[in-house]
Structures are given as C-alpha cells and as structure tokens.
Write a protein that holds these residues in place. Structure first.
Motif, PDB file in Angstrom:
ATOM      1  N   ALA A  13       0.828  -1.211   0.000  1.00  0.00           N
ATOM      2  CA  ALA A  13       0.000   0.000   0.000  1.00  0.00           C
ATOM      3  C   ALA A  13       0.862   1.260   0.000  1.00  0.00           C
ATOM      4  CB  ALA A  13      -0.948  -0.007   1.199  1.00  0.00           C
ATOM      5  N   VAL A  14       1.918   1.254   0.796  1.00  0.00           N
ATOM      6  CA  VAL A  14       2.802   2.425   0.862  1.00  0.00           C
ATOM      7  C   VAL A  14       3.596   2.584  -0.431  1.00  0.00           C
ATOM      8  CG1 VAL A  14       4.824   3.409   2.014  1.00  0.00           C
ATOM      9  CG2 VAL A  14       2.968   2.432   3.380  1.00  0.00           C
ATOM     10  N   VAL A  15       4.204   1.505  -0.896  1.00  0.00           N
ATOM     11  CA  VAL A  15       5.077   1.585  -2.075  1.00  0.00           C
ATOM     12  C   VAL A  15       4.283   1.994  -3.325  1.00  0.00           C
ATOM     13  CG1 VAL A  15       6.560   0.223  -3.624  1.00  0.00           C
ATOM     14  CG2 VAL A  15       6.802   0.003  -1.158  1.00  0.00           C
ATOM     15  N   THR A  16       3.025   1.629  -3.409  1.00  0.00           N
ATOM     16  CA  THR A  16       2.233   1.935  -4.611  1.00  0.00           C
ATOM     17  C   THR A  16       1.422   3.218  -4.490  1.00  0.00           C
ATOM     18  OG1 THR A  16       0.400   0.531  -3.864  1.00  0.00           O
ATOM     19  CG2 THR A  16       2.081  -0.485  -5.298  1.00  0.00           C
ATOM     20  N   ASP A  17       1.479   3.907  -3.364  1.00  0.00           N
ATOM     21  CA  ASP A  17       0.746   5.172  -3.196  1.00  0.00           C
ATOM     22  C   ASP A  17       1.651   6.330  -3.613  1.00  0.00           C
ATOM     23  OD1 ASP A  17      -0.688   7.411  -2.448  1.00  0.00           O
ATOM     24  OD2 ASP A  17      -1.175   6.666  -0.439  1.00  0.00           O
ATOM     25  N   SER A  18       1.577   6.687  -4.879  1.00  0.00           N
ATOM     26  CA  SER A  18       2.478   7.715  -5.427  1.00  0.00           C
ATOM     27  C   SER A  18       2.368   9.045  -4.698  1.00  0.00           C
ATOM     28  CB  SER A  18       2.172   7.925  -6.915  1.00  0.00           C
ATOM     29  OG  SER A  18       2.404   6.738  -7.618  1.00  0.00           O
ATOM     30  N   ASN A  19       1.184   9.405  -4.248  1.00  0.00           N
ATOM     31  CA  ASN A  19       1.021  10.688  -3.557  1.00  0.00           C
ATOM     32  C   ASN A  19       1.814  10.764  -2.262  1.00  0.00           C
ATOM     33  OD1 ASN A  19      -0.731  11.719  -5.532  1.00  0.00           O
ATOM     34  ND2 ASN A  19      -2.465  10.684  -4.591  1.00  0.00           N
ATOM     35  N   ARG A  20       2.079   9.606  -1.638  1.00  0.00           N
ATOM     36  CA  ARG A  20       2.834   9.581  -0.391  1.00  0.00           C
ATOM     37  C   ARG A  20       4.329   9.379  -0.604  1.00  0.00           C
ATOM     38  NH1 ARG A  20      -1.030   7.845   4.315  1.00  0.00           N
ATOM     39  NH2 ARG A  20       0.792   8.449   5.487  1.00  0.00           N
ATOM     40  N   THR A  21       4.741   9.108  -1.814  1.00  0.00           N
ATOM     41  CA  THR A  21       6.152   8.821  -2.077  1.00  0.00           C
ATOM     42  C   THR A  21       7.098   9.897  -1.535  1.00  0.00           C
ATOM     43  OG1 THR A  21       5.553   7.490  -4.000  1.00  0.00           O
ATOM     44  CG2 THR A  21       7.816   8.271  -3.902  1.00  0.00           C
ATOM     45  N   PRO A  22       6.787  11.202  -1.666  1.00  0.00           N
ATOM     46  CA  PRO A  22       7.713  12.206  -1.118  1.00  0.00           C
ATOM     47  C   PRO A  22       7.901  12.108   0.399  1.00  0.00           C
ATOM     48  CG  PRO A  22       6.195  13.221  -2.662  1.00  0.00           C
ATOM     49  CD  PRO A  22       5.695  11.821  -2.429  1.00  0.00           C
ATOM     50  N   GLU A  23       6.974  11.454   1.082  1.00  0.00           N
ATOM     51  CA  GLU A  23       7.082  11.318   2.535  1.00  0.00           C
ATOM     52  C   GLU A  23       8.130  10.297   2.951  1.00  0.00           C
ATOM     53  OE1 GLU A  23       3.266  10.605   4.408  1.00  0.00           O
ATOM     54  OE2 GLU A  23       2.262  11.967   3.011  1.00  0.00           O
ATOM     55  N   TRP A  24       8.478   9.363   2.065  1.00  0.00           N
ATOM     56  CA  TRP A  24       9.404   8.310   2.484  1.00  0.00           C
ATOM     57  C   TRP A  24      10.553   8.035   1.526  1.00  0.00           C
ATOM     58  CZ3 TRP A  24       9.888   3.839  -0.407  1.00  0.00           C
ATOM     59  CH2 TRP A  24       8.881   3.595  -1.344  1.00  0.00           C
ATOM     60  N   THR A 142      15.959   5.315   2.079  1.00  0.00           N
ATOM     61  CA  THR A 142      14.643   4.949   1.562  1.00  0.00           C
ATOM     62  C   THR A 142      14.015   3.821   2.375  1.00  0.00           C
ATOM     63  OG1 THR A 142      15.129   5.765  -0.654  1.00  0.00           O
ATOM     64  CG2 THR A 142      13.426   4.085  -0.473  1.00  0.00           C
ATOM     65  N   ILE A 143      14.756   2.775   2.663  1.00  0.00           N
ATOM     66  CA  ILE A 143      14.196   1.662   3.445  1.00  0.00           C
ATOM     67  C   ILE A 143      13.921   2.101   4.883  1.00  0.00           C
ATOM     68  CG2 ILE A 143      14.654  -0.633   4.385  1.00  0.00           C
ATOM     69  CD1 ILE A 143      15.831  -1.368   1.639  1.00  0.00           C
ATOM     70  N   ARG A 144      14.799   2.894   5.454  1.00  0.00           N
ATOM     71  CA  ARG A 144      14.553   3.423   6.815  1.00  0.00           C
ATOM     72  C   ARG A 144      13.260   4.238   6.838  1.00  0.00           C
ATOM     73  NH1 ARG A 144      18.773   7.188   7.921  1.00  0.00           N
ATOM     74  NH2 ARG A 144      17.382   8.644   6.929  1.00  0.00           N
ATOM     75  N   ASN A 145      13.089   5.105   5.850  1.00  0.00           N
ATOM     76  CA  ASN A 145      11.883   5.925   5.792  1.00  0.00           C
ATOM     77  C   ASN A 145      10.637   5.090   5.497  1.00  0.00           C
ATOM     78  OD1 ASN A 145      13.559   8.105   6.233  1.00  0.00           O
ATOM     79  ND2 ASN A 145      13.548   8.795   4.106  1.00  0.00           N
ATOM     80  N   LEU A 146      10.794   4.033   4.710  1.00  0.00           N
ATOM     81  CA  LEU A 146       9.680   3.126   4.429  1.00  0.00           C
ATOM     82  C   LEU A 146       9.209   2.467   5.723  1.00  0.00           C
ATOM     83  CD1 LEU A 146       7.807   1.637   2.459  1.00  0.00           C
ATOM     84  CD2 LEU A 146       9.676   0.035   2.014  1.00  0.00           C
ATOM     85  N   ARG A 147      10.143   2.055   6.562  1.00  0.00           N
ATOM     86  CA  ARG A 147       9.777   1.473   7.862  1.00  0.00           C
ATOM     87  C   ARG A 147       8.923   2.449   8.674  1.00  0.00           C
ATOM     88  NH1 ARG A 147      15.722  -0.344   8.255  1.00  0.00           N
ATOM     89  NH2 ARG A 147      15.590  -2.555   7.669  1.00  0.00           N
ATOM     90  N   THR A 148       9.352   3.701   8.729  1.00  0.00           N
ATOM     91  CA  THR A 148       8.611   4.722   9.474  1.00  0.00           C
ATOM     92  C   THR A 148       7.244   4.958   8.851  1.00  0.00           C
ATOM     93  OG1 THR A 148      10.680   5.772  10.138  1.00  0.00           O
ATOM     94  CG2 THR A 148       8.684   7.115  10.279  1.00  0.00           C
ATOM     95  N   GLN A 149       7.199   5.061   7.529  1.00  0.00           N
ATOM     96  CA  GLN A 149       5.939   5.319   6.830  1.00  0.00           C
ATOM     97  C   GLN A 149       4.916   4.228   7.135  1.00  0.00           C
ATOM     98  OE1 GLN A 149       5.470   8.112   5.158  1.00  0.00           O
ATOM     99  NE2 GLN A 149       3.460   7.691   4.351  1.00  0.00           N
ATOM    100  N   CYS A 150       5.355   2.990   7.210  1.00  0.00           N
ATOM    101  CA  CYS A 150       4.437   1.864   7.442  1.00  0.00           C
ATOM    102  C   CYS A 150       3.828   1.877   8.841  1.00  0.00           C
ATOM    103  CB  CYS A 150       5.145   0.538   7.184  1.00  0.00           C
ATOM    104  SG  CYS A 150       5.384   0.202   5.425  1.00  0.00           S
ATOM    105  N   THR A 151       4.384   2.673   9.755  1.00  0.00           N
ATOM    106  CA  THR A 151       3.820   2.756  11.107  1.00  0.00           C
ATOM    107  C   THR A 151       2.715   3.797  11.211  1.00  0.00           C
ATOM    108  OG1 THR A 151       5.395   4.427  11.906  1.00  0.00           O
ATOM    109  CG2 THR A 151       6.053   2.102  12.119  1.00  0.00           C
TER     110      THR A 151
END
Length: 168
Positions: A13-24, A142-151
């Motif tokens: 869900a996070v990886v495919t949500d283009s609108n949220r990409t700048p957040e992570w 990127t992976i560190r931020n992805l971890r945070t985004q998923c929370t």
C-alpha cells in the motif's frame, strides 16, 4: 535490502501510493499518477530534488505489480516510458532503465523483506562521482523511511492489491 515490521499488504500500500512517495522516498519532491493503466499498472511522474548547483531531475515511469503467490512475493517493476499524458518538464528528464521493489512476506506474514534496486541514467552533464555520491545513501534512507511510513495510522490499503496478497 531490509526488513519492514509490517505485513506485505501494508508495505505494498505504501510503495504503490504515489502521492505519499515524497514522505518516504529519499530526495523525492513530488510524485503522482499520470495515468492508471490497470489496477496493477500505472504511469507515474516523479520529481527529484537535487543538491544546490545541480538541476533537478524528473522521471516518467511505468510501474507494474506482479504477484507470486507460491513465494508470497510482490515485485513492482519500474522503467521509463514516453507517455503523451506526462507533463512537460522544466527539469532534466532522466531515465529509469530498470528499477524494482521485491516484497516478500516473512515471519508468518508479520514482516516484509524489501529488496530494492535502481539502475538510472540521470541524463545531463553530471560527473559519475557526483551521481555516485548522491545515490550512495539512497537505499538506506529509503528503506529506513519506508519502515517509518508503514507505522503511520492513515495508510489506506487498495482493495485490489490487498485481495492479491491475502494469505501471504
């Protein structure tokens, strides 16, 4: 390569949500869907903010999700395309030759192994050492931020994607 403490449906869900990409995703200033091709494929515009004195880059890519139920894996393959729906650019239009996010459900579906790879040509006249300096920390950040985004509590899972990974 890294492990995210979230089920694969949430990571997808996070990886495919283009609108949220700048957040992570490191260095992304803007990202949005240009055109939806199918529930699992889209054309995406991404604008990367560059360090001072270097022109920003942007990319127009095709991103397509592939599902491997036997291995509990989702692969999102990304490559540049010329699409008439893409916005004109005032930046240097780079090229993604090949990029991917390979997401594998692990630890009984509680976590997701993330393997990301990018092979890009930023175009323009940049010395190789500048490109290498810029992208050296990209995967780790990127992976560190992805971890945070998923929370975050406001992640919305796509019903189409969630149905594909149910039981992973």
């Amino acid at each position: 390569i890294g492990v995210v403490n979230a089920p694969i449906a949430r990571v997808v869900a996070v990886v495919t949500d283009s609108n949220r990409t700048p957040e992570w995703m490191d260095s992304v200033a803007d990202a949005h869907i240009v055109r939806q091709v199918s529930p699992f494929e889209r054309i995406v515009y991404t604008h990367l903010k560059s360090p001072p004195l270097i022109a920003d880059r942007d990319f127009v890519t095709d991103a397509k999700a592939e599902f491997d139920r036997a291995n509990k894996r989702v692969t999102i393959r990304i490559h540049s395309v010329a699409d008439p729906s893409a916005p004109p650019t005032s930046h240097v239009r780079g090229q993604i030759l090949h990029s991917s996010f390979v997401l594998t459900s692990v630890e009984g579906g509680q976590k997701t192994l993330v393997v990301t790879e990018i092979h890009a040509d930023p175009k323009g006249s940049l010395p190789t050492w500048v490109v290498n300096l810029f992208q050296k920390d990209w995967p780790v950040k990127t992976i560190r931020n992805l971890r945070t985004q998923c929370t975050k509590g406001d992640i919305k899972e796509s019903p189409d994607l969630a149905a594909q990974v149910a039981g992973f």
